[in-house]
Design an enzyme around this catalytic site. Sequence first.
Site, short mmCIF file in Angstrom:
data_model
loop_
_atom_site.label_atom_id
_atom_site.label_comp_id
_atom_site.label_asym_id
_atom_site.label_seq_id
_atom_site.Cartn_x
_atom_site.Cartn_y
_atom_site.Cartn_z
N GLU A 206 0.82 -1.22 0.00
CA GLU A 206 0.00 0.00 0.00
C GLU A 206 0.85 1.26 0.00
O GLU A 206 0.36 2.35 0.30
CB GLU A 206 -0.96 -0.01 1.18
N LYS A 341 -15.65 -1.34 3.50
CA LYS A 341 -15.03 -1.70 2.22
C LYS A 341 -16.13 -2.20 1.29
O LYS A 341 -16.80 -3.19 1.60
CB LYS A 341 -14.01 -2.82 2.44
P1 PGA Z 1 -6.59 -5.85 2.63
O1 PGA Z 1 -5.97 -4.83 3.67
O2 PGA Z 1 -7.20 -5.07 1.53
O3 PGA Z 1 -5.41 -6.68 2.20
O4 PGA Z 1 -7.62 -6.68 3.37
C1 PGA Z 1 -6.63 -3.69 4.10
C2 PGA Z 1 -7.03 -3.78 5.54
O5 PGA Z 1 -6.84 -4.82 6.20
O6 PGA Z 1 -7.58 -2.83 6.08
ZN ZN Z 2 -7.80 -4.04 8.12
#
Ligand code: PGA
Ligand code: ZN
Length: 441
Positions: A206, A341
């Site tokens: 990231e 998300k």
């Molecule tokens: P991921 O990480 O998209 O790999 O799940 C983001 C998070 O855990 O917040």
């Molecule tokens: Zn997370």
Amino acid sequence: MGGYRIKAVMARRIYDSRGNPAVETDIRLEDGTLGRGMVPSGASTGKYEAIELRDGGGNLDGKNVDKALRNIRESLAPALIGMDARNQREIDGKMIGLDGTANKSRLGANAILGCSMAACRAAANYCRLPLYAYLGGALATTLPVPMVQIIGGGAHAAHAVDIQDFLVVPLGEKTFAAAYEKVVNVYIAARRLFAEQGRPLSLADEGGLWPTGFKTNEEGVSLLTEIIVRAGYQPGKDMAIALDIASSEFYDQEEGAYCLNMEKRKLSREQFIDMLCDWVDRYPIISIEDGVSEYDWEGAKMLTDRLGGRVQLVGDDLFATNVERIRRGVNEGCYNAVLIKMNQIGTISETFEAIDYARGRGYLPVVSARSGETEDATIVHLAVAANAGQLKVGSAARGERTAKWNETIRVEEELGLSGRYPGAKVFLDAGIAIFGKWEKK
Ligand code: PGA
Ligand code: ZN
């Protein structure tokens, strides 16, 4: 009149920021208007997330998305064609019904979300509105406080440390642009310090710095505190620390233990929570995400009893942007915030429902990207549309990250005097008060 009906739905394979295949959907309306959705993908994916369809097999590491693309072309497109693109709920409901499963495993959350995102984009374009204004209306004007990764770990850095994200949250400032500028100063200070210490300036998934040569997980927290000071800010006053422990990744369900693999230590639930509480006492930590595992409701309650009044406790894997799971958290007193998300639940409508439900129960929503991202900036508009108050996108580097931060800068400029940037008020209003304690120092 008319022209707002869906005329065509196209699906194509693109690639995400890790080089993995991803779904992109274009929706074309009768009047020629286009809307596009690009679907992100996680690495530390929770067990209770909606299912992302992947082909398996040897090609592209088994991650090809031909099945999802076929489902868009053969099942979703015929159902959506002719629908009014402005009826988001009806569109999402139709796809949920067609899929027929609780976790979108038949058609794939990646197939469904691509269409859901493309539909709202097309409708916003048709209405000649920015996406945030289309989705949220005239009072959707809250710019999010950024939660920004400075050091990456966990599944995003080959488990060089167990903890996944070492992030900062700016506490002051009157605008997003000014707050984000401070964050970038911290990122620059981090790069300088790493270089001085002879650590490679490699980036994790990231965009945060890769934690080379760390001996403990805590080293990330203490180093980040030092970096904030080096950048010229007062820890806990100007800039606070947020952690995404992503502890589901190292939880041993049979033993109920947390295995800090890089430290070669195995901690009981109680010991692990003690460790987190000790860090909160000694470092300017304002937010902890997935402090315990997605299976460990009891641990989540214990952690909340101990830290819930001082720290934002965010459920990512535990809640999976799923109202049913958030409801259980509310009823059992687990955490006080929800990571949001889109692809954990799979439609725009359900994502809004999760935000509304959480906020209605006093839980803070934190809109989040995935570790595998694209240039798509829908989540910025989602955060503003829902007046969510916080946005977590990864670091200040890498194009798929700057696509979001830069879009937020543009939205703030466009909102002008209508825009509101809450800063630390987001936390203060929720009764989260590390400030007094750290200001005294
Ligand atoms: P991921 O990480 O998209 O790999 O799940 C983001 C998070 O855990 O917040
Ligand atoms: Zn997370």
